[in-house]
Design an enzyme around this catalytic site. Structure first.
Site, PDB file in Angstrom:
ATOM      1  NE  ARG A 232      38.042  37.753  46.350  1.00 30.66           N
ATOM      2  CZ  ARG A 232      37.626  38.318  45.222  1.00 30.66           C
ATOM      3  NH1 ARG A 232      37.439  37.580  44.157  1.00 30.66           N
ATOM      4  NH2 ARG A 232      37.391  39.606  45.155  1.00 30.66           N
ATOM      5  CD  GLU A 261      44.049  34.753  41.982  1.00 33.06           C
ATOM      6  OE1 GLU A 261      44.090  35.970  41.690  1.00 33.06           O
ATOM      7  OE2 GLU A 261      42.986  34.149  42.160  1.00 33.06           O
ATOM      8  CG  HIS A 282      41.092  36.984  39.809  1.00 33.91           C
ATOM      9  ND1 HIS A 282      41.520  36.816  41.102  1.00 33.91           N
ATOM     10  CD2 HIS A 282      39.877  37.583  39.910  1.00 33.91           C
ATOM     11  CE1 HIS A 282      40.616  37.302  41.949  1.00 33.91           C
ATOM     12  NE2 HIS A 282      39.610  37.771  41.239  1.00 33.91           N
TER      13      HIS A 282
END
Length: 308
Positions: A232, A261, A282
């Site tokens: 994370r 993000e 990601h």
């Protein structure tokens, strides 16, 4: 209006197989248009998301009939689970379905950063021959430190062991007598950072883990060590990491997750001109195969709640 709204990409075969008799709105562009997404939720009983859709506040208020949130993945930090629980809304992550993809990402990043041989294609194509720049290190015999020792970390450990690595792990929530510690050295975090050649993070983002890997923690790592974060964003202090890489203290890093993000302009500038850094959007848990598995698991879980 739609009974099921899917706001991010999902395997279309799984949608068709599971929801063929349901009124479904599948529109991955909704994640980038919050007003359109909220407007689509008036009659929605199931919402399926990945990690970008923020299931909280005004979005939940826009879905008065919502019964279940399906998460195409495992992390829940983009979902207000307390608010969902207070309203009786079930939250169903796809636990286990993308473990293999993440474990393979960690091993791949480790091999790339240790060996260094894959960072000069342009120079070789230009006719240069930078052999001395690309003499890296072997993975066998190196020590892998896992911060968090849940299912993904354990699978990563098994694959790393098969390639000749030794394993250490830090996990304050796993009991001393848990059988998964067999063959793995249990260490405090500081000792793990100081003794491992590769450190891979496998924790959720909580108040306790936010900025866990800060300048002080990075300073405890071995010279030339490698850091991998496919867990994370927010666990690593990105500015401190960029400084450690620029100073040559670390051998490299791979980041698949970020505090913001997509990356904002400031974070993007931090990471420029760092040849020993791998950045990915990601995607560690998303392969063609894992997308099928995650989508099928999520669809079944959502249907179970709707059919109850």
């Amino acid at each position: 209006m739609s009974d099921i709204v899917i706001s991010e990409f999902m395997d279309e075969g799984a949608i068709e197989a599971a929801f063929k008799d349901r009124d479904v709105r599948y529109d991955p562009s909704l994640v980038d248009h919050p007003e359109r997404l909220r407007a689509s939720l008036a009659d929605c009983r199931a919402l399926i998301v990945r990690n970008r859709t923020q299931v909280r506040g005004t979005l939940l208020e826009a879905a008065p009939l919502l019964k279940v949130v399906g998460r195409l993945g495992v992390g829940l930090d983009n979902i207000d689970t307390a608010a969902c629980g207070a309203r009786g809304i079930a939250v169903r992550p796809a636990t286990g379905a993308n473990d293999l993809a993440v474990a393979e990402y960690v091993i791949t990043a480790t091999l790339m950063l240790l060996r260094r041989a894959w960072f000069a294609s342009d120079r070789v194509a230009e006719g240069l021959w930078p052999r001395m720049d690309l003499i890296g290190r072997e993975l066998a015999g190196k020590r892998l430190g896992l911060v968090g020792f849940g299912a993904i970390a354990r699978l990563t450990a098994a694959k790393a062991t098969a390639l000749g690595m030794t394993i250490a792990a830090f996990d304050p929530f796993l009991s001393d007598d848990h059988p998964e510690w067999r063959g793995v050295e249990r260490l405090p975090l500081d000792a793990l950072l100081a003794s491992c050649d590769v450190v891979s993070l496998h924790t959720p983002l909580t108040d306790q883990t936010r900025s866990m890997i800060d300048a002080a923690a990075l300073g405890r790592m071995k010279d030339g060590a490698i850091l991998i974060n496919a867990a994370r964003g927010g666990i690593v202090d990105e500015a401190a990491l960029a400084m450690a890489l620029k100073a040559g203290r670390l051998g490299g890093a791979a980041l698949d997750v970020f505090e913001s993000e997509p990356l904002n302009e400031g974070a993007g500038r931090l990471f420029q001109d760092l040849p020993n850094l791998i950045l990915t959007p990601h995607i560690a848990g998303v392969t063609e195969e894992s997308n099928v598995r995650v989508s099928a698991v999520t669809a079944r879980a959502v249907l179970e709640v709707l059919s109850a």
